[in-house]
Every structure is written in structure tokens, then in C-alpha cells.
Design a protein around this motif. Sequence first.
Motif, PDB file in Angstrom:
ATOM      1  N   ILE A  63       0.835  -1.195   0.000  1.00  0.00           N
ATOM      2  CA  ILE A  63       0.000   0.000   0.000  1.00  0.00           C
ATOM      3  C   ILE A  63       0.875   1.252   0.000  1.00  0.00           C
ATOM      4  CG2 ILE A  63      -0.251  -0.004   2.521  1.00  0.00           C
ATOM      5  CD1 ILE A  63      -3.061   1.136   2.081  1.00  0.00           C
ATOM      6  N   THR A  64       2.038   1.169   0.629  1.00  0.00           N
ATOM      7  CA  THR A  64       2.964   2.310   0.636  1.00  0.00           C
ATOM      8  C   THR A  64       3.354   2.689  -0.783  1.00  0.00           C
ATOM      9  OG1 THR A  64       3.869   1.399   2.674  1.00  0.00           O
ATOM     10  CG2 THR A  64       5.073   3.210   1.643  1.00  0.00           C
ATOM     11  N   ASP A  65       3.756   1.696  -1.574  1.00  0.00           N
ATOM     12  CA  ASP A  65       4.171   1.970  -2.945  1.00  0.00           C
ATOM     13  C   ASP A  65       3.014   2.497  -3.783  1.00  0.00           C
ATOM     14  OD1 ASP A  65       6.713   1.164  -2.342  1.00  0.00           O
ATOM     15  OD2 ASP A  65       6.482  -0.862  -3.151  1.00  0.00           O
ATOM     16  N   TRP A  66       1.822   1.916  -3.601  1.00  0.00           N
ATOM     17  CA  TRP A  66       0.670   2.324  -4.405  1.00  0.00           C
ATOM     18  C   TRP A  66       0.280   3.764  -4.108  1.00  0.00           C
ATOM     19  CZ3 TRP A  66      -5.029   2.525  -3.782  1.00  0.00           C
ATOM     20  CH2 TRP A  66      -5.692   2.552  -5.016  1.00  0.00           C
ATOM     21  N   LEU A  67       0.273   4.127  -2.828  1.00  0.00           N
ATOM     22  CA  LEU A  67      -0.160   5.464  -2.448  1.00  0.00           C
ATOM     23  C   LEU A  67       0.877   6.533  -2.730  1.00  0.00           C
ATOM     24  CD1 LEU A  67      -1.913   4.722   0.968  1.00  0.00           C
ATOM     25  CD2 LEU A  67      -3.010   5.275  -1.206  1.00  0.00           C
TER      26      LEU A  67
END
Length: 286
Positions: free
Chosen positions: A168-172
Motif C-alpha cells: 500500500i505504501t508503494d501504491w499510495l
Amino acid sequence: MRRFFYAINNDNTDAMPLPKLGDLPLGSHVELPDSIVHHWCRVLRANIGDEGVLFDGFGGEYHVQLQSISKKHATVAVLAHSTDERTAPILSQIGLVMSRGDRMDYAIQKSTELGVTAIQLLTSHHGEVNLKPAQVEKKLAHWQQVAIAACEQCGLNRPPLILTPMSITDWLTQPSRSAPHLTVSPLVAELSQDHYYQALQQPADLRLQLSVPAVGQPAMPEALLPLLKQAAPYIELLIGPEGGFSDEECKWAADAGFAPWQIGARVLRTETAPVVALATLHALTL
């Protein structure tokens, strides 16, 4: 009449890609992929002369008739083309934290029936599933096939893309949606380059995080209803795991422009939330 997804990225690993159905004139004879041969000719025991429907995801569907059946192969004649699409009036991508077993299959199946355009698989702090690198290809293929089977059942002609897992870190925090390719199962690799799916590379018109009911928090973002009056709005939904997002992840989501959206006063399970959110969006467009 039976419907089958005709994957031009043939499931015969040693075979050349199949032609797009739209590139062939009516009356052409087409060899079927192994998956259709197995299901239609062996499991369902189809006979020469039986008719069915094929769709390849590039638009519309094709009425076909079985012309030949052998032990490993079958061919059909393309009789007619229908331009029916049945796509949802909303372009939607769900950022969905992966869950275990049947719950994940259910979320993908029902989201497909409700017309989702793509599902980005996510890992998070409280998520249950963290795939090992060796597991990714197999699980991605499985979940893409779940979506395709749901299309065959419900009449959707453009299957949603199941995008390879990322944190989720990379996506956001990724800077833009302008990556040259959507990372998907080989089964839909060429399909993902079609113009219909390229809109997923653009910034969404609205980003919504399905949130736990909270006192003082508006139930619906003000921007949602006006947006749904526009033609083909693009909405991204963020849905967390059973344990919810961490405080840090909620901050990342807010910083990335996700507005909280609470649907009712109940806490929804992670496999229920996509269904309720998509159904609500469609109801609000009526």
C-alpha cells in the motif's frame, strides 16, 4: 447460450498468440484455446453444430458454431458480431488488501459482476496475505481466472484487470499513473494495452477510502454526487483488511487524496465492502 472468454494470449504455452476476433471476417474458422476446448467440448460434451458466444475483451461478443472437434483441438466458425458491451457507467479501480482463501475469490467475483474495471492487489500492515515471489504468478493467474469466469456468467465482455500485488505504501506514494504498462497475468497482457484500460493510467477523478464509521465524519464526500452526473467518471476505491489500516496508512491515504467514505453505521467485512461500495455507486447514478 454458453459464453467463453477467448484469450488471444493462448493458454498453450508453446503456441503463437491467437488472432483478435475483430480482425477476422465473419465466416472465418478459429481454433479454440485449450481452456475452452476442455470446458465446452469435454466437460459440457458439446457436439459439432452447437453454438456459443466468444468474447476476447476488445469489444462486443461473437456468435460462433462448432465446426470440428478432436482429442486436443476444436474449431468454430464466426457467425455474427454483437456490439453489446454491458460495461458499467463508472470506470473504477479498487485498491484491495488481499485476504485469505474464498473471501478473496468472493470479493473479486462479485466486484466483477458489479462492473469493476481493475483491482489492484495490496499488502498492508494488518493484512493477512504476503505472497512469496514464487507464489505471485500462480495467485495472479488464479484471481484473473476468477474474474474471467464471473464475466462468462454475468455477460460482461471486458474482464477487469487483476493487477500484480504491491505494498500500500508503494501504491499510495507512486508519483503518477503514467507507467507504460499495467502489470497483469500473461493471460490478459495484450488486452491490458487496449484503449479501454489505458484510462487507468490517468489520475482518478475521485479517490475514496472505505472507512470505519466515525462520529463527526461526513457519510459521503461532497464531490461524489456531482461527479456521478458526469459521463464515465473514474473513481478509485481503497479497501483495507479485516484489521483495518494502521494510523500511518490512513495518513498516507489522506495525503494521496483519498477522502473517507462511510456507508452506513456498520463495519463491513473486507469482502463485503467492494460489493456494497460498487452497488452504491451504481445506484447513485440512476
